[in-house]
Design a protein around this motif. Structure first.
Motif, mmCIF file in Angstrom:
data_model
loop_
_atom_site.group_PDB
_atom_site.id
_atom_site.type_symbol
_atom_site.label_atom_id
_atom_site.label_comp_id
_atom_site.label_asym_id
_atom_site.label_seq_id
_atom_site.Cartn_x
_atom_site.Cartn_y
_atom_site.Cartn_z
ATOM 1 N N GLU A 101 8.218 41.016 -39.501
ATOM 2 C CA GLU A 101 7.571 39.709 -39.406
ATOM 3 C C GLU A 101 6.056 39.841 -39.512
ATOM 4 O OE1 GLU A 101 9.202 36.665 -39.087
ATOM 5 O OE2 GLU A 101 10.961 37.921 -39.477
ATOM 6 N N VAL A 102 5.446 38.860 -40.177
ATOM 7 C CA VAL A 102 3.995 38.728 -40.189
ATOM 8 C C VAL A 102 3.691 37.564 -39.256
ATOM 9 C CG1 VAL A 102 1.932 38.293 -41.558
ATOM 10 C CG2 VAL A 102 3.889 39.497 -42.593
ATOM 11 N N PRO A 103 3.039 37.831 -38.126
ATOM 12 C CA PRO A 103 2.766 36.759 -37.169
ATOM 13 C C PRO A 103 1.903 35.656 -37.794
ATOM 14 C CG PRO A 103 2.216 38.909 -36.238
ATOM 15 C CD PRO A 103 2.513 39.115 -37.682
ATOM 16 N N SER A 104 2.039 34.463 -37.269
ATOM 17 C CA SER A 104 1.273 33.322 -37.748
ATOM 18 C C SER A 104 -0.225 33.590 -37.605
ATOM 19 C CB SER A 104 1.665 32.083 -36.939
ATOM 20 O OG SER A 104 0.943 30.967 -37.387
ATOM 21 N N PHE A 105 -0.980 33.216 -38.646
ATOM 22 C CA PHE A 105 -2.431 33.320 -38.571
ATOM 23 C C PHE A 105 -3.042 32.045 -39.132
ATOM 24 C CE2 PHE A 105 -1.127 35.415 -42.488
ATOM 25 C CZ PHE A 105 -2.031 34.972 -43.465
ATOM 26 N N THR A 107 -1.914 27.115 -41.435
ATOM 27 C CA THR A 107 -1.397 28.373 -40.920
ATOM 28 C C THR A 107 -0.519 29.048 -41.968
ATOM 29 O OG1 THR A 107 0.530 27.309 -39.925
ATOM 30 C CG2 THR A 107 -1.400 27.626 -38.494
ATOM 31 N N TRP A 149 6.430 33.959 -47.564
ATOM 32 C CA TRP A 149 5.362 33.285 -46.822
ATOM 33 C C TRP A 149 5.736 31.839 -46.572
ATOM 34 C CZ3 TRP A 149 1.883 36.049 -44.543
ATOM 35 C CH2 TRP A 149 1.385 37.223 -45.122
ATOM 36 N N ARG A 150 5.314 31.332 -45.433
ATOM 37 C CA ARG A 150 5.422 29.908 -45.103
ATOM 38 C C ARG A 150 4.006 29.440 -44.810
ATOM 39 N NH1 ARG A 150 5.943 26.100 -41.033
ATOM 40 N NH2 ARG A 150 7.599 24.587 -41.362
ATOM 41 N N LYS A 206 2.521 32.288 -42.087
ATOM 42 C CA LYS A 206 3.327 33.321 -41.446
ATOM 43 C C LYS A 206 4.371 33.756 -42.453
ATOM 44 C CE LYS A 206 6.570 30.245 -39.118
ATOM 45 N NZ LYS A 206 7.151 29.882 -37.809
ATOM 46 N N GLY A 207 4.999 34.879 -42.200
ATOM 47 C CA GLY A 207 5.975 35.332 -43.173
ATOM 48 C C GLY A 207 6.665 36.598 -42.749
ATOM 49 N N SER A 208 7.190 37.301 -43.756
ATOM 50 C CA SER A 208 7.859 38.574 -43.499
ATOM 51 C C SER A 208 7.869 39.409 -44.769
ATOM 52 C CB SER A 208 9.293 38.346 -43.008
ATOM 53 O OG SER A 208 10.055 37.704 -43.998
#
Length: 130
Positions: free
Chosen positions: A117-121, A99, A55-56, A101-103
């Motif tokens: 990928e997990v799109p930015s939310f 925000t 996660w970022r 986002k991650g993977s």
């Protein structure tokens, strides 16, 4: 003889719903708590196991926290084609918005390794106008 696989053999779809948790937050002390529910669905033709996550998390001041670890909520689910896994976790920010986002890293039953990928939310506390 190995059968070649198409991209659709490995198709994981991710959706996320985030919400502010006011009863655990202390805005006067710059502590904002958010919960997010992730739904992971295997829309591919091959079973795949979630191995790890990354996660970022960025707040509105640009402060970034990177989180890496095995599994999600202590689990490494194996998803058969058509199966879904859902979990809820949380994040803390020092600002009212941010925000994420991650993977996710997966290994398919045939040994193929791939990232999804997990799109930015958005993470956003409700603001009250006076």
């Amino acid at each position: 003889m190995r059968t070649p696989h198409t991209k659709t053999s490995y198709l994981i779809n991710i959706s996320v719903q985030a919400r502010f948790v006011p009863d655990q937050s202390r805005p006067d002390e710059h502590e904002y708590v958010f919960a997010y529910t992730v739904r992971i669905q295997n829309d591919g033709a091959m079973a795949a196991q979630l191995i790890s996550r990354q996660w970022r998390i960025e707040d509105e001041t640009g402060n970034v926290v990177e989180v890496r670890g095995l599994g999600v909520v202590g689990k490494q689910p194996l998803l058969q084609p058509g199966e879904t896994f859902e979990y809820t976790s949380g994040s803390h920010l020092k600002t009212a918005t941010g925000t994420m986002k991650g993977s996710y890293f997966f290994v398919a039953e045939d040994g193929h390794r791939f990232d999804t990928e997990v799109p930015s939310f958005m993470l956003a506390a409700q603001r009250t106008l006076h």
